[in-house]
Design an enzyme around this catalytic site. Structure first.
Site, PDB file in Angstrom:
ATOM      1  N   LYS A   1      49.814  45.736  27.668  1.00 50.69           N
ATOM      2  CA  LYS A   1      48.751  45.192  26.828  1.00 50.69           C
ATOM      3  C   LYS A   1      47.457  45.260  27.626  1.00 50.69           C
ATOM      4  O   LYS A   1      47.197  44.424  28.478  1.00 50.69           O
ATOM      5  CB  LYS A   1      49.090  43.743  26.440  1.00 50.69           C
TER       6      LYS A   1
ATOM      7  N   GLU B   1      48.979  38.094  39.600  1.00 50.65           N
ATOM      8  CA  GLU B   1      47.849  38.345  40.494  1.00 50.65           C
ATOM      9  C   GLU B   1      46.656  37.672  39.844  1.00 50.65           C
ATOM     10  O   GLU B   1      46.103  38.153  38.860  1.00 50.65           O
ATOM     11  CB  GLU B   1      47.637  39.850  40.670  1.00 50.65           C
TER      12      GLU B   1
ATOM     13  N   CYS C   1      38.754  40.736  41.945  1.00 52.66           N
ATOM     14  CA  CYS C   1      39.403  39.540  42.488  1.00 52.66           C
ATOM     15  C   CYS C   1      39.348  39.532  44.007  1.00 52.66           C
ATOM     16  O   CYS C   1      39.448  38.472  44.635  1.00 52.66           O
ATOM     17  CB  CYS C   1      40.848  39.454  42.001  1.00 52.66           C
TER      18      CYS C   1
ATOM     19  N   GLU D   1      35.127  31.403  41.123  1.00 52.74           N
ATOM     20  CA  GLU D   1      35.040  32.839  41.386  1.00 52.74           C
ATOM     21  C   GLU D   1      33.783  33.380  40.709  1.00 52.74           C
ATOM     22  O   GLU D   1      33.641  33.294  39.486  1.00 52.74           O
ATOM     23  CB  GLU D   1      36.290  33.532  40.845  1.00 52.74           C
TER      24      GLU D   1
END
Length: 484
Positions: A178, A254, A288, A388
């Site tokens: 997906k 992750e 990331c 983040e």
């Protein structure tokens, strides 16, 4: 930027391209201009179920395929991807916005997972030996875990697909992938490439959708699914882990990061600045692994900061396909608004922005551009140090000694990657042991490699992608005991 008329826009289920239920579609926009570049099939719950049906139907046959045959498919995919690297680079830039040079780099990086796992596929082993009592023989084997659901992010649409699909294929698992709603086209083009090189029907199925939760939740709840792999935010990862727990699925997560970048008093400052630019501005900071918090020893902070400011002010903001662009647009206007709010919050709390905030003239209207920034004097409680950033913003904080640096670096729920610059080998070893991250770059600004186990600790996830460990994530261990 326009895209090729041959780029797939449909669902891929059971080896065939098909429209979504009721012909539903969603739009994909070029972040450089805001213009729609494609209408992509919008999978429904029924389409998700059909994709899992196809994966389940193909599982036994693919698991029984010779390891060498799986290896050849992956190697052929690598070779064909390298032949078409310019096409894939242009497609990524069109739907995600990164400069074409970086898109070419992603083709290289993503391709390495195909090459690495093509080699690993032929080396799946086990072991055999006597038990300690001498009464029997232990035979240990590794077998495919079974049908997988792979959910990929928008920021590396090729590499995240190859990093998940390549080990699944190598291990003998079938998959439903997906792709992210913002960047589905690259993944669909790669799935079509797998079809071209002879991957059997049903081994990989692709279901782009604008309703990720609605479509994926029933697939996760289906008892025939045996593994879930997700790359994305920590909050979504926690939700998916809760759903996966009901079926006791194998999971690889992750998740988010808040990477510290440590510069010690004995560091080569020039090298640290070069590494910082790589660690921060790769993919416009939308990674990331991007350095989020620059922690610099007070003795070299002034020199480091001056050099970083000069480098950042020399960056060129523009469309990814424009010559000379080093900072492309962010993925959408929502990203610009979120990062701008973080900057405003930090400044209101006393932080100082040392770089110009104006964008260059001549940028396309409708694009999601943000001027890169360097920020100092950021209070510890500011959101920009806790969240983040996922964009082209450098925050610099000073420290006095190693213990303080480690306390600052580890003072977060996240633990994906860290970076450290020092000439002291003993200190470097201490840092590797004491930094609470799954990966560390010592005097390097890039850590990702297909042959290494990528992944984090704490709220940054579990499981590993890449390396021999990446193949193990798609395998179950079985053993048999026979008489002596």
């Amino acid at each position: 930027m326009t895209i090729s008329s041959t780029t797939p826009h449909q669902l891929f289920i059971g080896g065939a391209w098909r429209d979504a239920e009721h012909g539903a579609t969603f739009d994909v926009a070029d972040p450089a201009t805001g213009e729609v570049i494609a209408a992509v099939a919008d999978a429904s719950v029924a389409d998700g179920a059909a994709a899992l049906d196809a994966a389940v139907a193909a599982q036994a046959g693919w698991a029984a395929t010779a390891p060498r045959a799986r290896s050849v498919v992956l190697r052929d995919a690598f070779d064909l991807l390298m032949e078409r690297r310019e096409d894939f680079a242009a497609l990524m830039t069109a739907e995600m916005g990164k400069p074409v040079a970086e898109s070419r780099g992603e083709v290289t990086y993503g391709g390495e997972f195909l090459r690495w796992f093509s080699e690993e596929a032929a080396r799946i082993g086990g072991h055999y030996g006597r038990n300690p009592e001498g009464t029997g023989r232990v035979i240990v084997t590794r077998v495919p875990v079974g049908p997988c659901l792979l959910i990929t992010p928008w920021n590396f649409p090729l590499a995240m697909a190859t990093r998940k699909l390549a080990p699944a294929i190598a291990a003998g698992c079938t998959s439903v992938i997906k792709p992210a709603e913002l960047t589905p086209l690259t993944t669909l083009a790669f799935v079509d490439l797998l079809r071209e090189v002879g991957l059997p029907d049903g081994v990989v199925n692709a279901i782009p959708t604008s309703d990720s939760r609605g479509v994926c939740e029933p697939v996760i709840a289906d008892p025939r699914l045996r593994k879930l792999s997700f790359t994305g935010s920590t909050p979504v990862g926690r939700t998916l882990l809760a759903q996966a727990a009901q079926g006791v699925l194998r999971t690889s997560m992750e998740l988010g990061g808040n990477a510290p970048f440590l510069v010690f008093e004995d560091a080569d400052v020039e090298a640290a600045v070069e590494g910082a630019m790589l660690a921060k501005f790769r993919n416009v900071g939308q990674a990331c692994t991007a350095a989020n918090r620059f922690l610099v020893h007070e003795d070299v902070a002034e020199d480091f900061t001056a050099r970083i400011v000069a480098k950042v002010e020399a960056l060129h903001v523009g469309p990814g396909d424009r010559e000379g662009t080093t900072i492309g647009p962010l993925v959408d206007t929502g990203a610009v608004e979120r990062i701008s709010a973080l900057l405003d919050d930090a400044v209101a709390a006393g932080a100082r922005v040392l770089t110009a905030s104006e964008l260059p003239q001549g940028l396309p209207e409708g694009g999601s551009y943000l001027a890169p920034a360097v920020v100092v004097d950021v209070p510890a409680e500011a959101a920009i140090l806790r969240e983040e950033i996922f964009g082209p913003v450098v925050t610099i904080t000073t420290f006095a000694d190693e213990d303080e640096a480690l306390a600052l670096a580890n003072g977060t729920e996240y633990g994906l990657v860290s970076y450290a610059y020092t000439r002291d080998l003993a200190r470097a070893q201490r840092l590797v042991e004491r930094l609470e991250t799954g990966m560390t770059g010592i005097n390097l600004g890039v850590v990702s490699n297909a042959a290494a186990p990528f992944g984090g600790v704490k709220a940054s996830g579990l499981g590993r992608e890449g390396g021999s460990e990446g193949l193990e994530e798609y395998q179950s261990v079985k053993y048999a005991l026979t008489p002596a």
